[in-house]
Design an enzyme around this catalytic site. Sequence first.
Site, PDB file in Angstrom:
ATOM      1  N   ASN A   1      -7.200   1.506  -1.419  1.00 44.06           N
ATOM      2  CA  ASN A   1      -5.769   0.640  -0.867  1.00 44.06           C
ATOM      3  C   ASN A   1      -5.502   0.164   0.335  1.00 44.06           C
ATOM      4  OD1 ASN A   1      -2.572   0.137  -0.768  1.00 44.06           O
ATOM      5  ND2 ASN A   1      -2.574   2.452  -0.308  1.00 44.06           N
ATOM      6  N   TRP A   2      -5.922  -1.195   0.200  1.00 48.47           N
ATOM      7  CA  TRP A   2      -5.441  -1.837   1.956  1.00 48.47           C
ATOM      8  C   TRP A   2      -4.508  -2.500   2.104  1.00 48.47           C
ATOM      9  CZ3 TRP A   2      -9.830  -5.712   0.730  1.00 48.47           C
ATOM     10  CH2 TRP A   2     -11.345  -6.362   0.382  1.00 48.47           C
ATOM     11  N   LYS A   3      -3.028  -2.230   1.934  1.00 49.76           N
ATOM     12  CA  LYS A   3      -2.391  -1.859   1.510  1.00 49.76           C
ATOM     13  C   LYS A   3      -1.548  -3.594   2.552  1.00 49.76           C
ATOM     14  CE  LYS A   3      -1.631   2.819   2.808  1.00 49.76           C
ATOM     15  NZ  LYS A   3      -1.318   4.175   3.768  1.00 49.76           N
TER      16      LYS A   3
ATOM     17  N   HIS B   1       3.830   4.768  -4.764  1.00 49.87           N
ATOM     18  CA  HIS B   1       2.862   4.715  -3.538  1.00 49.87           C
ATOM     19  C   HIS B   1       3.732   5.433  -2.433  1.00 49.87           C
ATOM     20  CE1 HIS B   1       1.396   5.158   0.638  1.00 49.87           C
ATOM     21  NE2 HIS B   1       0.139   4.825  -0.146  1.00 49.87           N
TER      22      HIS B   1
ATOM     23  N   GLU C   1       5.014   4.944   0.383  1.00 49.44           N
ATOM     24  CA  GLU C   1       5.428   3.698   1.536  1.00 49.44           C
ATOM     25  C   GLU C   1       6.117   2.791   0.202  1.00 49.44           C
ATOM     26  OE1 GLU C   1       1.898   1.966   2.388  1.00 49.44           O
ATOM     27  OE2 GLU C   1       1.738   4.129   4.171  1.00 49.44           O
TER      28      GLU C   1
ATOM     29  N   GLU D   1      -0.712  12.865  -2.547  1.00 47.72           N
ATOM     30  CA  GLU D   1      -0.458  12.383  -1.633  1.00 47.72           C
ATOM     31  C   GLU D   1       0.677  12.587  -0.427  1.00 47.72           C
ATOM     32  OE1 GLU D   1      -2.902   8.009  -1.238  1.00 47.72           O
ATOM     33  OE2 GLU D   1      -0.545   7.728  -1.733  1.00 47.72           O
TER      34      GLU D   1
ATOM     35  N   GLY E   1      -1.865   8.154   6.570  1.00 43.31           N
ATOM     36  CA  GLY E   1      -1.884   6.542   7.786  1.00 43.31           C
ATOM     37  C   GLY E   1      -1.970   7.774   9.773  1.00 43.31           C
TER      38      GLY E   1
ATOM     39  N   SER F   1      -5.538   9.810   5.051  1.00 45.47           N
ATOM     40  CA  SER F   1      -6.396  10.527   5.947  1.00 45.47           C
ATOM     41  C   SER F   1      -7.786  10.383   5.568  1.00 45.47           C
ATOM     42  CB  SER F   1      -6.130  10.902   7.103  1.00 45.47           C
ATOM     43  OG  SER F   1      -4.413  10.818   7.820  1.00 45.47           O
TER      44      SER F   1
ATOM     45  N   GLY G   1      -6.367   4.474   2.080  1.00 46.50           N
ATOM     46  CA  GLY G   1      -5.977   3.317   2.533  1.00 46.50           C
ATOM     47  C   GLY G   1      -6.880   2.998   3.826  1.00 46.50           C
ATOM     48  N   GLY G   2      -7.023   3.827   5.126  1.00 43.05           N
ATOM     49  CA  GLY G   2      -7.459   3.327   6.285  1.00 43.05           C
ATOM     50  C   GLY G   2      -8.691   3.089   6.500  1.00 43.05           C
TER      51      GLY G   2
HETATM   52  P1  PGA Z   1      -4.135   6.627   4.771  1.00 43.61           P
HETATM   53  O1  PGA Z   1      -4.038   6.223   3.509  1.00 43.61           O
HETATM   54  O2  PGA Z   1      -5.819   7.012   3.992  1.00 43.61           O
HETATM   55  O3  PGA Z   1      -4.751   5.890   5.524  1.00 43.61           O
HETATM   56  O4  PGA Z   1      -4.165   7.844   5.281  1.00 43.61           O
HETATM   57  C1  PGA Z   1      -3.116   7.049   1.948  1.00 43.61           C
HETATM   58  C2  PGA Z   1      -2.744   5.828   1.038  1.00 43.61           C
HETATM   59  O5  PGA Z   1      -1.314   5.390   1.321  1.00 43.61           O
HETATM   60  O6  PGA Z   1      -3.290   6.000  -0.158  1.00 43.61           O
END
Ligand code: PGA
Length: 253
Positions: free
Chosen positions: A12-14, A98, A100, A170, A176, A216, A237-238
Amino acid sequence: MSTARRRVMAGNWKMYKTQSETRAFFAAFLPMIGDAAHCDVVMAPPFTSIAAAVEAAKGSRVAIAGQNSHWQKEGAFTGEVSPQMLVEAGCTHVIVGHSERRQYANETDDMVSQKSRAALAAGLTPVVCLGENFTERETGKTQEVLSQQFIGGPGALTAEEFSRILLAYEPVWAIGTGRTATPDIAAAAHRFLRQCVRDQFSPEAAAGLRILYGGSVKPDNIQGLMAQEELDGALVGGASLDPKWFAAIVNTK
Ligand code: PGA
């Protein structure tokens, strides 16, 4: 039980990566994963980079996902994208709910179920996210929150619809933050969610559902996480922004 469930490694590149950055990512990433025959690989770029990702991933086994889609087919919803638009752009998956989006766009469990249903109707596989926040975990409310999010969200689908989704656990405190859930904590939450599925639907639905862990995930903790039978993959994500890191995650057996 888990041997029947094929692993899914999703990125997930956000709000990261322009079109040219997307092309550069795939040029580096694809040769590093070979045919990645042991798992499904999914990448969710921002909307404007979807076409570039679809083009770059053509001929590979990487599926492309949207990061969000609306519950209506079309309409006066400025800034929104419909499931059918994602399908025509070449997406096969979409992330729904998600944390966010729950936090910044006030997405509710009801919206999550409506969005999932609309995505399924368009032929997309929703990756439905849920998870508790730090305070909820610290005050012993994790199961209560997960159960509530489950029942109001994916649990509100029909059994047939539900059989076509992916779930992502999650924990918000791990996203993050570099604070990954330990493999045991993640597995316990997955076991609990599977119990929710059993209660709401059936033992077969619970056994067949693929639950991804997210929060993470990095090359140095993926092995321990995947050693847990309950974890059917990861939503990253990251670490999905770096072709080397994400390839190391995908290539973990
Ligand atoms: P992260 O994000 O790996 O940067 O913690 C995961 C996500 O939000 O799907």
